[in-house]
Design an enzyme around this catalytic site. Structure first.
Site, mmCIF file in Angstrom:
data_model
loop_
_atom_site.group_PDB
_atom_site.id
_atom_site.type_symbol
_atom_site.label_atom_id
_atom_site.label_comp_id
_atom_site.label_asym_id
_atom_site.label_seq_id
_atom_site.Cartn_x
_atom_site.Cartn_y
_atom_site.Cartn_z
ATOM 1 N N LYS A 169 11.187 -4.137 4.274
ATOM 2 C CA LYS A 169 10.495 -3.899 3.000
ATOM 3 C C LYS A 169 9.467 -2.821 3.238
ATOM 4 C CE LYS A 169 6.884 -6.951 1.091
ATOM 5 N NZ LYS A 169 6.677 -8.335 0.607
ATOM 6 N N ASP A 196 8.090 -2.806 -2.373
ATOM 7 C CA ASP A 196 7.075 -3.658 -2.998
ATOM 8 C C ASP A 196 5.958 -2.757 -3.511
ATOM 9 O OD1 ASP A 196 5.285 -5.598 -3.792
ATOM 10 O OD2 ASP A 196 5.064 -6.540 -1.811
ATOM 11 N N GLU A 221 10.036 -5.337 -5.675
ATOM 12 C CA GLU A 221 9.085 -6.458 -5.773
ATOM 13 C C GLU A 221 7.853 -6.032 -6.569
ATOM 14 O OE1 GLU A 221 8.140 -8.028 -1.904
ATOM 15 O OE2 GLU A 221 6.501 -9.278 -2.641
ATOM 16 N N ASP A 246 6.246 -11.507 -7.289
ATOM 17 C CA ASP A 246 5.378 -12.056 -6.244
ATOM 18 C C ASP A 246 4.080 -12.517 -6.925
ATOM 19 O OD1 ASP A 246 3.554 -12.446 -4.159
ATOM 20 O OD2 ASP A 246 3.889 -10.532 -3.179
HETATM 21 O O1 OSB Z 1 2.638 -8.230 -1.445
HETATM 22 O O2 OSB Z 1 3.892 -9.301 -0.151
HETATM 23 C C1 OSB Z 1 2.802 -8.785 -0.380
HETATM 24 C C2 OSB Z 1 0.618 -9.047 2.737
HETATM 25 C C3 OSB Z 1 -0.595 -9.372 2.182
HETATM 26 C C4 OSB Z 1 -0.698 -9.449 0.811
HETATM 27 C C5 OSB Z 1 0.413 -9.219 0.008
HETATM 28 C C6 OSB Z 1 1.645 -8.916 0.567
HETATM 29 C C7 OSB Z 1 1.728 -8.793 1.977
HETATM 30 C C8 OSB Z 1 2.943 -8.382 2.669
HETATM 31 C C9 OSB Z 1 3.064 -8.695 4.144
HETATM 32 O O3 OSB Z 1 3.821 -7.719 2.161
HETATM 33 C C10 OSB Z 1 3.835 -9.939 4.372
HETATM 34 C C11 OSB Z 1 3.819 -10.416 5.804
HETATM 35 O O4 OSB Z 1 4.384 -9.747 6.665
HETATM 36 O O5 OSB Z 1 3.256 -11.499 6.058
HETATM 37 MG MG MG Z 2 4.484 -8.607 -2.482
#
Ligand code: OSB
Ligand code: MG
Length: 376
Positions: A169, A196, A221, A246
Site C-alpha cells: 500500500k 491510501d 482506501e 478506513d
Molecule cells: O491510514 O491506514 C492508515 C498508520 C497510522 C495511521 C493511519 C494509517 C496508518 C497506516 C500504517 O497506513 C499501518 C501499519 O503499518 O500499521
Molecule cells: Mg488508512
C-alpha cells in the site's frame, strides 16, 4: 455475538496502571494528513490473580487521523470507563455499560483489549482460540508512507517486493498521486498494489481519481473525508476500482450504512478504532454475510497492539492481506518479544502463548516510558 467470552466475568482487578510510551520509528511515517517520527501510545496494564493483561490505545497525541487523542483517551478511561468495571460484571455487561459513553471507541478498545488478554490468560488460551478460531498463518502487507522523491518510493517498494510482502500500500495525496502509481505499476506490473489517501480528496476530484482505474489497483482506501460515507457512495459509482473505507468506519452501524449505500466494496477494520475485538468481529461477520471482503488495518502499533490485530485476522472474512509488517520495519527495538517476522513465503505466524502471546520486556518498557500512573 456468539462468542464464549461474552459471559466471562471481569474478575478482581487488583491493580491498573496507565503507561505512556514513546518509541522512535526507524523512518518517519508520512500520510496526506500528518507526519509521525515516533509512536506515542497509551498502554493499560491490568493485574488480576497474578496475571497481567495489556491494552494499547491507537489514538495519537494529535487529532490528525481521528478526533480522539492520547489525552482524551486517558480522560475517558479514567473518569468514565474504569469505574464501570466490577468483578462480577461479564464482558457482555461491560460492553452494555460502555455503550452509555458516546464515541471514544479507541478508549473503549484499550480497556476491552486488556480485559480480553486477561480472560484468555486465565483460561490458558491464545486470544485467537478465545475467539473460537484455529491457528492460522497470516498474510503480510506493508504500508509505505509518502517519500521525499519518486526514486525513494521506488526503492522502498522494491525492498518490500524483495522481502516477499503479499501486498503493498502506498500513501497518496493531492499532487502526489497518478505519477507515483504509474511509476510503481510500470516497475512492478504484477504487484498486488493499493493506495491510501487518508481523506485528502473531494467528490469534485472524481474525474481525476478515475484515472487510477488504469493501474489495476486492489482498492483505493479512504479517498474522501472521514465523515463522507454518502459522498463515497457517489464516488464509487464513478470508479471501476473498489473503494475501501478506513477513517469513516467507527462502528458496526457505520459499516452497515457504508455497505448498504455502496460506499465501498472492501472494509478496513481496525479493532482499536471501532471499540475493540468484539465490535471488529461483528463487523467482519456482517461483511462476510454481505460478500464484502475485509482486512485488518494497522496504526503503527507497538507489538502489544499489533498482537491484537494478528489474533483478529484469524477470524472468518479476513481474506485480504492487512497492514501487518515485520517489527523491524517500524522500530529498532519493540516493547515485546518475540518480534513479528516474515517467513520465506511472506506469511506471518501469530503468537501462540496465552492471551496476546507476546511478552512485554520490563527493562525496555521502562526505557521508553514518558509517564506512568497507578489508577487502581
Ligand atoms: O491510514 O491506514 C492508515 C498508520 C497510522 C495511521 C493511519 C494509517 C496508518 C497506516 C500504517 O497506513 C499501518 C501499519 O503499518 O500499521
Ligand atoms: Mg488508512
Amino acid at each position: 455475538m456468539d462468542v464464549s467470552f461474552a459471559h466471562e466475568p471481569v474478575g478482581h482487578l487488583e491493580r491498573i496502571d496507565e503507561i505512556l510510551v514513546r518509541l522512535p520509528f526507524v523512518a518517519p511515517f508520512a500520510t496526506s494528513a500528518a507526519t509521525w517520527t515516533a509512536k506515542e501510545a497509551l498502554l493499560l496494564r491490568m493485574e488480576s490473580e497474578g496475571l497481567v493483561g495489556w491494552g494499547e490505545c491507537v489514538a495519537d497525541p494529535d487529532p490528525y487521523y481521528a478526533p480522539e487523542t492520547v489525552v482524551t483517551a486517558r480522560h475517558v478511561i479514567r473518569e468514565f470507563l474504569l469505574p464501570l468495571l466490577e468483578p462480577t460484571a461479564t464482558l457482555a455487561e461491560v460492553a452494555r455499560r460502555f455503550a452509555r459513553v458516546r464515541g471514544h471507541r479507541m478508549a473503549k478498545a484499550t480497556v476491552e483489549n486488556a480485559l480480553l488478554d486477561l480472560v484468555a490468560k486465565r483460561r490458558g488460551l491464545p486470544l485467537y482460540a478465545l475467539l473460537g478460531r484455529p491457528r492460522k498463518r497470516l498474510m503480510s502487507g506493508i504500508s509505505i508512507g509518502l517519500q521525499p522523491s519518486l526514486e525513494a518510493l521506488l526503492e522502498v517498494v522494491g525492498e518490500a517486493v524483495a522481502r516477499g510482502y503479499h501486498r503493498v500500500k502506498i500513501k497518496i495525496k493531492r499532487g502526489q498521486d497518478i505519477e507515483l502509481v504509474a511509476a510503481v505499476r510500470t516497475r512492478f506490473p504484477d504487484l498486488p498494489l493499493m493506495v491510501d489517501a487518508n481523506g485528502d480528496y473531494q467528490l469534485a476530484d472524481a474525474d481525476h481519481l478515475a484515472r487510477l482505474d488504469a493501474f489495476d489497483l486492489m482498492m483505493i482506501e479512504q479517498p474522501l473525508s472521514y465523515a463522507d460515507i454518502y459522498q463515497h457512495s457517489l464516488l464509487q459509482r464513478r470508479l471501476a476500482t473498489p473503494l475501501c473505507l478506513d477513517e469513516s468506519i467507527l462502528s458496526l452501524d457505520d459499516a452497515e450504512a457504508a455497505m448498504a449505500l455502496g460506499a465501498c466494496r472492501i472494509l478496513n477494520i481496525k479493532q482499536g478504532r471501532v471499540g475493540g475485538l468484539e465490535e471488529a468481529v461483528r463487523i467482519a461477520q456482517l461483511a462476510h454475510a454481505r460478500g464484502v471482503p475485509v482486512w485488518s488495518g494497522g496504526m503503527d502499533e507497538t507489538g502489544i497492539g499489533r498482537a491484537f490485530n494478528m489474533h483478529l485476522q484469524t477470524v472468518e472474512g479476513f481474506t485480504l492481506p492487512g497492514d501487518l509488517s515485520e517489527t523491524s520495519r517500524y522500530f529498532r527495538e519493540d516493547l515485546v518479544e518475540p518480534p513479528v517476522v516474515l517467513e520465506a513465503d511472506g506469511y506471518i505466524e501469530p503468537p501462540t502463548g496465552p492471551g496476546i502471546g507476546v511478552t512485554v520486556v520490563g527493562e525496555r518498557l521502562d526505557r521508553y516510558t514518558l509517564h506512568r500512573q497507578r489508577l487502581r
